[in-house]
Design a protein around this motif. Structure first.
Motif, PDB file in Angstrom:
ATOM      1  N   GLY A  67     -26.510 -19.582  17.286  1.00  0.00           N
ATOM      2  CA  GLY A  67     -26.519 -18.523  16.192  1.00  0.00           C
ATOM      3  C   GLY A  67     -27.527 -17.341  16.833  1.00  0.00           C
ATOM      4  O   GLY A  67     -26.976 -15.931  16.513  1.00  0.00           O
ATOM      5  N   ASP A  68     -28.538 -17.565  17.390  1.00  0.00           N
ATOM      6  CA  ASP A  68     -29.422 -16.492  18.072  1.00  0.00           C
ATOM      7  C   ASP A  68     -29.501 -16.394  19.611  1.00  0.00           C
ATOM      8  O   ASP A  68     -30.371 -16.242  20.131  1.00  0.00           O
ATOM      9  N   ALA A  69     -28.279 -17.084  20.120  1.00  0.00           N
ATOM     10  CA  ALA A  69     -28.153 -17.422  21.591  1.00  0.00           C
ATOM     11  C   ALA A  69     -28.238 -15.928  22.308  1.00  0.00           C
ATOM     12  O   ALA A  69     -27.777 -14.978  21.676  1.00  0.00           O
ATOM     13  N   THR A  70     -29.012 -15.805  23.307  1.00  0.00           N
ATOM     14  CA  THR A  70     -29.006 -14.384  23.964  1.00  0.00           C
ATOM     15  C   THR A  70     -28.517 -14.229  25.307  1.00  0.00           C
ATOM     16  O   THR A  70     -28.493 -13.255  26.002  1.00  0.00           O
ATOM     17  N   LYS A  71     -27.875 -15.332  25.853  1.00  0.00           N
ATOM     18  CA  LYS A  71     -27.216 -15.487  27.155  1.00  0.00           C
ATOM     19  C   LYS A  71     -25.784 -16.021  26.968  1.00  0.00           C
ATOM     20  O   LYS A  71     -25.808 -16.966  26.160  1.00  0.00           O
ATOM     21  N   ASN A  72     -24.863 -15.503  27.741  1.00  0.00           N
ATOM     22  CA  ASN A  72     -23.465 -16.296  27.911  1.00  0.00           C
ATOM     23  C   ASN A  72     -22.898 -16.350  26.525  1.00  0.00           C
ATOM     24  O   ASN A  72     -22.259 -17.496  26.288  1.00  0.00           O
ATOM     25  N   VAL A  73     -23.075 -15.355  25.938  1.00  0.00           N
ATOM     26  CA  VAL A  73     -22.242 -15.363  24.679  1.00  0.00           C
ATOM     27  C   VAL A  73     -21.226 -14.177  24.882  1.00  0.00           C
ATOM     28  O   VAL A  73     -21.456 -13.048  24.875  1.00  0.00           O
ATOM     29  N   ILE A  74     -20.021 -14.478  24.547  1.00  0.00           N
ATOM     30  CA  ILE A  74     -18.601 -13.595  24.722  1.00  0.00           C
ATOM     31  C   ILE A  74     -18.401 -12.976  23.335  1.00  0.00           C
ATOM     32  O   ILE A  74     -17.850 -14.014  22.365  1.00  0.00           O
ATOM     33  N   GLU A  75     -18.427 -11.986  23.052  1.00  0.00           N
ATOM     34  CA  GLU A  75     -17.837 -11.244  21.654  1.00  0.00           C
ATOM     35  C   GLU A  75     -16.449 -11.066  21.560  1.00  0.00           C
ATOM     36  O   GLU A  75     -15.887 -10.465  22.499  1.00  0.00           O
ATOM     37  N   LEU A  76     -15.752 -11.805  20.657  1.00  0.00           N
ATOM     38  CA  LEU A  76     -14.332 -11.675  20.630  1.00  0.00           C
ATOM     39  C   LEU A  76     -14.015 -10.676  19.444  1.00  0.00           C
ATOM     40  O   LEU A  76     -14.613 -10.711  18.480  1.00  0.00           O
ATOM     41  N   SER A  77     -12.986  -9.979  19.823  1.00  0.00           N
ATOM     42  CA  SER A  77     -12.333  -9.108  18.525  1.00  0.00           C
ATOM     43  C   SER A  77     -11.634  -9.997  17.654  1.00  0.00           C
ATOM     44  O   SER A  77     -11.497 -11.168  17.841  1.00  0.00           O
ATOM     45  N   PRO A  78     -11.165  -9.577  16.566  1.00  0.00           N
ATOM     46  CA  PRO A  78     -10.551 -10.399  15.403  1.00  0.00           C
ATOM     47  C   PRO A  78      -9.359 -11.028  16.059  1.00  0.00           C
ATOM     48  O   PRO A  78      -8.986 -12.299  15.923  1.00  0.00           O
TER      49      PRO A  78
ATOM     50  N   ARG B 235     -12.919  -8.296  31.130  1.00  0.00           N
ATOM     51  CA  ARG B 235     -14.034  -7.533  30.688  1.00  0.00           C
ATOM     52  C   ARG B 235     -15.510  -8.391  30.866  1.00  0.00           C
ATOM     53  O   ARG B 235     -16.512  -7.855  30.957  1.00  0.00           O
ATOM     54  N   TRP B 236     -15.458  -9.547  30.689  1.00  0.00           N
ATOM     55  CA  TRP B 236     -16.867 -10.337  30.810  1.00  0.00           C
ATOM     56  C   TRP B 236     -17.289  -9.971  32.489  1.00  0.00           C
ATOM     57  O   TRP B 236     -16.553 -10.516  33.195  1.00  0.00           O
ATOM     58  N   GLU B 237     -18.550  -9.846  32.274  1.00  0.00           N
ATOM     59  CA  GLU B 237     -19.315  -9.886  33.785  1.00  0.00           C
ATOM     60  C   GLU B 237     -20.462 -10.625  33.568  1.00  0.00           C
ATOM     61  O   GLU B 237     -21.185 -10.460  34.751  1.00  0.00           O
ATOM     62  N   GLY B 238     -20.511 -11.777  32.734  1.00  0.00           N
ATOM     63  CA  GLY B 238     -21.662 -12.588  32.920  1.00  0.00           C
ATOM     64  C   GLY B 238     -21.211 -13.858  33.814  1.00  0.00           C
ATOM     65  O   GLY B 238     -20.147 -13.921  34.599  1.00  0.00           O
ATOM     66  N   ASP B 239     -21.829 -14.921  33.634  1.00  0.00           N
ATOM     67  CA  ASP B 239     -21.708 -16.131  34.417  1.00  0.00           C
ATOM     68  C   ASP B 239     -20.417 -16.907  33.803  1.00  0.00           C
ATOM     69  O   ASP B 239     -19.997 -16.649  32.979  1.00  0.00           O
ATOM     70  N   TRP B 240     -19.628 -17.418  34.809  1.00  0.00           N
ATOM     71  CA  TRP B 240     -18.503 -18.441  34.878  1.00  0.00           C
ATOM     72  C   TRP B 240     -19.148 -19.694  34.080  1.00  0.00           C
ATOM     73  O   TRP B 240     -20.361 -20.033  34.456  1.00  0.00           O
ATOM     74  N   GLY B 241     -18.220 -20.454  33.673  1.00  0.00           N
ATOM     75  CA  GLY B 241     -18.662 -21.589  33.164  1.00  0.00           C
ATOM     76  C   GLY B 241     -18.488 -21.717  31.411  1.00  0.00           C
ATOM     77  O   GLY B 241     -17.594 -20.798  30.979  1.00  0.00           O
ATOM     78  N   TYR B 242     -19.153 -22.748  30.804  1.00  0.00           N
ATOM     79  CA  TYR B 242     -19.061 -22.477  29.516  1.00  0.00           C
ATOM     80  C   TYR B 242     -19.897 -21.673  28.825  1.00  0.00           C
ATOM     81  O   TYR B 242     -21.162 -21.408  29.148  1.00  0.00           O
ATOM     82  N   LEU B 243     -19.115 -20.901  27.829  1.00  0.00           N
ATOM     83  CA  LEU B 243     -19.765 -19.754  27.160  1.00  0.00           C
ATOM     84  C   LEU B 243     -19.628 -20.055  25.589  1.00  0.00           C
ATOM     85  O   LEU B 243     -18.966 -20.975  25.222  1.00  0.00           O
ATOM     86  N   THR B 244     -20.566 -19.493  24.891  1.00  0.00           N
ATOM     87  CA  THR B 244     -20.389 -19.520  23.400  1.00  0.00           C
ATOM     88  C   THR B 244     -19.508 -18.245  23.005  1.00  0.00           C
ATOM     89  O   THR B 244     -19.621 -17.048  23.412  1.00  0.00           O
ATOM     90  N   ALA B 245     -18.263 -18.512  22.572  1.00  0.00           N
ATOM     91  CA  ALA B 245     -17.438 -17.524  22.207  1.00  0.00           C
ATOM     92  C   ALA B 245     -18.020 -17.371  20.509  1.00  0.00           C
ATOM     93  O   ALA B 245     -18.033 -18.137  19.852  1.00  0.00           O
ATOM     94  N   ALA B 246     -18.053 -15.885  20.300  1.00  0.00           N
ATOM     95  CA  ALA B 246     -18.535 -15.632  19.066  1.00  0.00           C
ATOM     96  C   ALA B 246     -18.025 -14.466  18.474  1.00  0.00           C
ATOM     97  O   ALA B 246     -17.110 -13.640  19.148  1.00  0.00           O
ATOM     98  N   HIS B 247     -17.864 -14.193  16.944  1.00  0.00           N
ATOM     99  CA  HIS B 247     -17.015 -13.195  16.548  1.00  0.00           C
ATOM    100  C   HIS B 247     -18.070 -12.422  15.421  1.00  0.00           C
ATOM    101  O   HIS B 247     -18.660 -13.621  14.514  1.00  0.00           O
ATOM    102  N   GLU B 248     -17.944 -11.434  14.908  1.00  0.00           N
ATOM    103  CA  GLU B 248     -18.673 -10.837  13.904  1.00  0.00           C
ATOM    104  C   GLU B 248     -18.271 -11.289  12.733  1.00  0.00           C
ATOM    105  O   GLU B 248     -16.910 -10.906  12.329  1.00  0.00           O
TER     106      GLU B 248
END
Length: 178
Positions: free
Chosen positions: A104-115, A131-144
């Motif tokens: 919930g408070d992750a600061t790295k490798n979090v990709i914010e998704l549109s609706p 558009r993702w410019e961070g690390d490849w591999g496992y990410l946290t997919a998040a949405h507001e």
């Protein structure tokens, strides 16, 4: 533990507590508590204090569980807390439950998704997201959701594609994401 299983072997029918540090390791290949906490901090920027009060356990080869509390070690039960991580492979993979609980408070490798992207993700669809410019591999997919960025689950990002790893039994049809 059966009489023919040495204490320095992994036995898939019971939970064994992870050793505190790599120097305390008895079972070859078993990660330590320190390595697990460090991995979450390095990969997702999760504050190590988030794991205070949790004990970590291995059942089977590389299935790591977190339990908030204390029990005897080893213990023969079917489940203990929450499965959080799969190790003993080239790339460690977090579980959907763990990402939802601890990132919930992750600061790295979090990709914010549109609706629309979030809906496709939780429905189990892979999607091109260049558009993702961070690390490849496992990410946290998040949405507001309700003004807060919420982790939806684990995605695998490779070559401009976000692959949903939401388990089929957990995929949901979301009526509205905004």
């Amino acid at each position: 533990m059966s009489d023919d299983t040495a204490p320095d072997e992994n036995w898939g029918q019971q939970f064994d507590r992870l050793p505190p540090t790599p120097d305390d390791r008895v079972v070859e290949g078993r990660p330590s508590r320190e390595e697990v906490v460090d991995w979450w901090e390095e990969r997702f920027g999760v504050d190590p204090a988030v794991f205070d009060g949790y004990t970590f356990w291995e059942k089977g080869a590389g299935k790591i569980w977190a339990f908030h509390g204390e029990v005897v070690d080893p213990i023969k039960v079917e489940g203990l807390g929450m499965r959080i991580l799969r190790t003993r492979q080239r790339h460690w993979k977090p579980s959907t439950n763990a990402v939802q609980r601890f990132c919930g408070d992750a600061t790295k490798n979090v990709i914010e998704l549109s609706p629309g992207e979030a809906k496709a993700f939780v429905d189990g669809h892979d999607q091109q997201l260049d558009r993702w410019e961070g690390d490849w591999g496992y990410l946290t997919a998040a949405h507001e959701i309700a003004g807060e960025l919420e982790p939806l689950g684990v995605g695998l990002y490779l070559h401009g594609e976000l692959r949903s790893t939401v388990p089929k039994g957990r995929q949901e049809e979301l009526v509205k994401l905004d």
